[in-house]
Motif scaffolding. Sequence first.
Motif, mmCIF file in Angstrom:
data_model
loop_
_atom_site.group_PDB
_atom_site.id
_atom_site.type_symbol
_atom_site.label_atom_id
_atom_site.label_comp_id
_atom_site.label_asym_id
_atom_site.label_seq_id
_atom_site.Cartn_x
_atom_site.Cartn_y
_atom_site.Cartn_z
ATOM 1 N N ALA A 78 -62.494 17.477 89.501
ATOM 2 C CA ALA A 78 -61.740 16.896 90.662
ATOM 3 C C ALA A 78 -62.402 15.594 91.146
ATOM 4 C CB ALA A 78 -61.763 17.782 91.822
ATOM 5 N N SER B 175 -59.829 12.792 90.530
ATOM 6 C CA SER B 175 -59.161 12.427 91.517
ATOM 7 C C SER B 175 -59.980 11.507 92.503
ATOM 8 C CB SER B 175 -58.820 13.698 92.425
ATOM 9 O OG SER B 175 -57.904 14.496 91.679
ATOM 10 N N VAL C 260 -57.493 12.324 99.252
ATOM 11 C CA VAL C 260 -58.500 12.850 98.452
ATOM 12 C C VAL C 260 -59.781 13.608 99.389
ATOM 13 C CG1 VAL C 260 -60.381 12.998 96.471
ATOM 14 C CG2 VAL C 260 -58.406 11.921 96.168
ATOM 15 N N VAL D 115 -58.661 16.448 101.458
ATOM 16 C CA VAL D 115 -58.720 17.534 100.749
ATOM 17 C C VAL D 115 -60.146 18.086 100.757
ATOM 18 C CG1 VAL D 115 -58.674 18.886 98.533
ATOM 19 C CG2 VAL D 115 -56.684 17.206 99.149
ATOM 20 N N TYR D 116 -61.203 17.200 100.504
ATOM 21 C CA TYR D 116 -62.502 17.369 100.727
ATOM 22 C C TYR D 116 -62.910 17.929 101.911
ATOM 23 C CZ TYR D 116 -63.748 15.180 96.090
ATOM 24 O OH TYR D 116 -64.000 14.781 94.751
ATOM 25 N N ARG E 210 -61.107 19.682 104.057
ATOM 26 C CA ARG E 210 -60.609 21.277 104.213
ATOM 27 C C ARG E 210 -61.519 22.147 103.510
ATOM 28 N NH1 ARG E 210 -55.118 24.309 102.421
ATOM 29 N NH2 ARG E 210 -56.296 26.044 101.516
#
Lengths: 217, 220
Positions: free
Chosen positions: B107, B111, B148, B151-152, B154
């Motif tokens: 990731a 990403s 990105v 998402v991190y 979360r």
Amino acid sequence: MAIKLHGQPWSNNTVRAMAVLNEKGLDHFAPGLDYELCPVDLRSGGHKRPEFLDLNPFGQIPVFQDGDGSVFESRAITRYVATRYKETGTDLLSASSAALETWLQVEGSQFNPPMFRIIFELGIKPLIGMSTNMSVVENESDKIGTVLDVYEAHLAKNKYLAGDEFTLADLNHMPEIYILSKSAKFDLIDSRPHLKAWWEDISARPAWEKTAVSLPF
Amino acid sequence: MASVTVYGTPLSPAVSRVLACLFEKDVDFKLAPVDMAKGQHKSPDFLKLQPFGQVPAFQDELTTVFESRAICKYICNKYPEKGNQTLMGGRDGGLLAQTSVDQWLEAEGQSFNPPSSALVFQLAFAPMFGFKQDPAAIEQNEAKLANVLDVYDRRLGESKFLAGDDFTLADLAHLPNGHILVSKNEDLFMSRKNVGRWWVEISARPAWKKVVEMQNAPLG
């Protein structure tokens, strides 16, 4: 134990996972290694639904699930399958740590970014109703030349990327090269004799042929 | 005497990624400079070590490795008993734990790295080397990176570190670009509660502080 691969057969990243599963399942030493390809409908936002985001918070395909857990990122999936099923079929990790780690990473960092941009335009967009941007193709084709020259020189001295045996480092390259082989830009590989010979060898593997016939390219 | 040589400057994010790992693992090394201004990275001798002509290159006795994340994995595989023993999979160390590290390391590479590297170039290296900044590139990459980092945020609300309860290579890989970006625009990381907490923690690690000292050391 049911193996599920969530993805789409037109997605190069999904194909990477399919390729490793077929490499491990071919000789039937592990009954039940058959997997279910569970289509994710990207058009209707299937990849953004909460149930999918629980599996991959980035909302991307593929996602792999077996009895023990779930994995996202195609290269983490192929690594997991190659390690978990090391004793089944061809050992895809049979190389020195230095060579294997290096060429696995080279694929992800150097080869894939420009190659993906080419094959996304030429091979994937037409399948998903989008139109190809040829200037991206030409731009990226120019840039990838220097990367492919390094591969060509390396494969002049090595049968496979990580040494004498076919490994995960070779396998991880296969989806993109296959899609390229169906396009007008295959001369990028074809014009480089060692790259061409290496591709002919690895794409003749029965496990790859099994993967390729199931693809829409 | 150190059997390990790292070629490159600590100011290179990719080189500093390797240095962080070596410090975490307590593996002695020698740093060999590569004069990129004079094109040393394209010299035949250097290309034997790193055929793409990039830093870092790495040698451990007769073994050469390149690509910073590959070098980190090599170091962890070669020196399992030294220093930090949880970089490749936490206390558990089993396949699922290792796979979680691989997953988040991918990731990072796929990403986080592209937009963060583009921003590092625009915000830090362009001004340093006299290139003109591209406002559109800055805006696009900030937007990508924001997605990105959401998402991190979360993930880091559910897990202490990216791959699980322990600091691993997956977190370490973020230190070089993170360090530069936070120095230019702290808000990106610190406005997100969990990312902020994580960043403070990983950047405070003694191994990373040693790398930053090397980066700040006067030349020569």
